[in-house]
Design a protein around this motif. Sequence first.
Motif, PDB file in Angstrom:
ATOM      1  N   ARG A 262       2.433  -1.809   2.532  1.00  0.00           N
ATOM      2  CA  ARG A 262       3.731  -2.246   2.008  1.00  0.00           C
ATOM      3  C   ARG A 262       4.419  -1.124   1.249  1.00  0.00           C
ATOM      4  O   ARG A 262       5.634  -0.931   1.373  1.00  0.00           O
ATOM      5  CB  ARG A 262       3.559  -3.465   1.103  1.00  0.00           C
ATOM      6  CG  ARG A 262       3.306  -4.724   1.882  1.00  0.00           C
ATOM      7  CD  ARG A 262       3.234  -5.927   0.982  1.00  0.00           C
ATOM      8  NE  ARG A 262       2.984  -7.118   1.780  1.00  0.00           N
ATOM      9  CZ  ARG A 262       2.450  -8.219   1.311  1.00  0.00           C
ATOM     10  NH1 ARG A 262       2.100  -8.305   0.045  1.00  0.00           N
ATOM     11  NH2 ARG A 262       2.259  -9.247   2.102  1.00  0.00           N
ATOM     12  N   GLN A 263       3.664  -0.367   0.463  1.00  0.00           N
ATOM     13  CA  GLN A 263       4.245   0.744  -0.280  1.00  0.00           C
ATOM     14  C   GLN A 263       4.802   1.797   0.674  1.00  0.00           C
ATOM     15  O   GLN A 263       5.910   2.306   0.475  1.00  0.00           O
ATOM     16  CB  GLN A 263       3.203   1.376  -1.204  1.00  0.00           C
ATOM     17  CG  GLN A 263       2.852   0.528  -2.404  1.00  0.00           C
ATOM     18  CD  GLN A 263       1.673   1.099  -3.188  1.00  0.00           C
ATOM     19  OE1 GLN A 263       0.978   1.992  -2.726  1.00  0.00           O
ATOM     20  NE2 GLN A 263       1.444   0.546  -4.376  1.00  0.00           N
ATOM     21  N   MET A 264       4.029   2.101   1.714  1.00  0.00           N
ATOM     22  CA  MET A 264       4.484   3.100   2.679  1.00  0.00           C
ATOM     23  C   MET A 264       5.731   2.594   3.415  1.00  0.00           C
ATOM     24  O   MET A 264       6.669   3.356   3.658  1.00  0.00           O
ATOM     25  CB  MET A 264       3.370   3.426   3.686  1.00  0.00           C
ATOM     26  CG  MET A 264       2.139   4.042   3.054  1.00  0.00           C
ATOM     27  SD  MET A 264       2.477   5.511   2.060  1.00  0.00           S
ATOM     28  CE  MET A 264       2.793   6.685   3.338  1.00  0.00           C
ATOM     29  N   HIS A 265       5.724   1.326   3.745  1.00  0.00           N
ATOM     30  CA  HIS A 265       6.865   0.730   4.434  1.00  0.00           C
ATOM     31  C   HIS A 265       8.106   0.762   3.539  1.00  0.00           C
ATOM     32  O   HIS A 265       9.183   1.153   3.978  1.00  0.00           O
ATOM     33  CB  HIS A 265       6.515  -0.706   4.826  1.00  0.00           C
ATOM     34  CG  HIS A 265       7.606  -1.435   5.532  1.00  0.00           C
ATOM     35  ND1 HIS A 265       7.976  -1.143   6.826  1.00  0.00           N
ATOM     36  CD2 HIS A 265       8.401  -2.447   5.138  1.00  0.00           C
ATOM     37  CE1 HIS A 265       8.952  -1.940   7.191  1.00  0.00           C
ATOM     38  NE2 HIS A 265       9.229  -2.746   6.191  1.00  0.00           N
ATOM     39  N   ASP A 266       7.940   0.360   2.287  1.00  0.00           N
ATOM     40  CA  ASP A 266       9.064   0.366   1.354  1.00  0.00           C
ATOM     41  C   ASP A 266       9.586   1.780   1.126  1.00  0.00           C
ATOM     42  O   ASP A 266      10.799   1.999   1.049  1.00  0.00           O
ATOM     43  CB  ASP A 266       8.661  -0.266   0.017  1.00  0.00           C
ATOM     44  CG  ASP A 266       8.426  -1.767   0.131  1.00  0.00           C
ATOM     45  OD1 ASP A 266       8.868  -2.370   1.140  1.00  0.00           O
ATOM     46  OD2 ASP A 266       7.798  -2.336  -0.782  1.00  0.00           O
ATOM     47  N   MET A 267       8.672   2.742   1.038  1.00  0.00           N
ATOM     48  CA  MET A 267       9.078   4.120   0.822  1.00  0.00           C
ATOM     49  C   MET A 267       9.855   4.635   2.045  1.00  0.00           C
ATOM     50  O   MET A 267      10.883   5.294   1.895  1.00  0.00           O
ATOM     51  CB  MET A 267       7.855   5.003   0.570  1.00  0.00           C
ATOM     52  CG  MET A 267       8.205   6.410   0.152  1.00  0.00           C
ATOM     53  SD  MET A 267       6.822   7.378  -0.461  1.00  0.00           S
ATOM     54  CE  MET A 267       5.597   7.149   0.784  1.00  0.00           C
ATOM     55  N   ALA A 268       9.394   4.295   3.229  1.00  0.00           N
ATOM     56  CA  ALA A 268      10.094   4.733   4.440  1.00  0.00           C
ATOM     57  C   ALA A 268      11.477   4.106   4.524  1.00  0.00           C
ATOM     58  O   ALA A 268      12.446   4.768   4.911  1.00  0.00           O
ATOM     59  CB  ALA A 268       9.269   4.370   5.673  1.00  0.00           C
TER      60      ALA A 268
END
Length: 103
Positions: free
Chosen positions: A31-37
Amino acid sequence: MPDPSWMAQQQAQQAAQQAQQIHQNQVRHHRQMHDMARAHGPHSGAPQLHRPMSYGGGRGGGLRGFLTLLVIVAVVVHVARDPELRTSVATFARNLLAHVQSS
């Protein structure tokens, strides 16, 4: 000396808690990686097409996929040892396949 079944139960509970914790950490990381992207967005002027991520690890992945595979293997091993059960499972599978194909 503690009861062996109690010890086994405790170990199983600890393993389940660890697996759940690992899964939660993986979901949080994805989720963090998705939000950052999404926050960074495309650097060109092209519109961004959002494709939802599967937090279960994709195609049957992750712990759930592993447990499913483990159950399937256990069932196959059990069926393979009993010829009568093997025959009835094969008949059921053929009937199910015929029904799905005719639908």
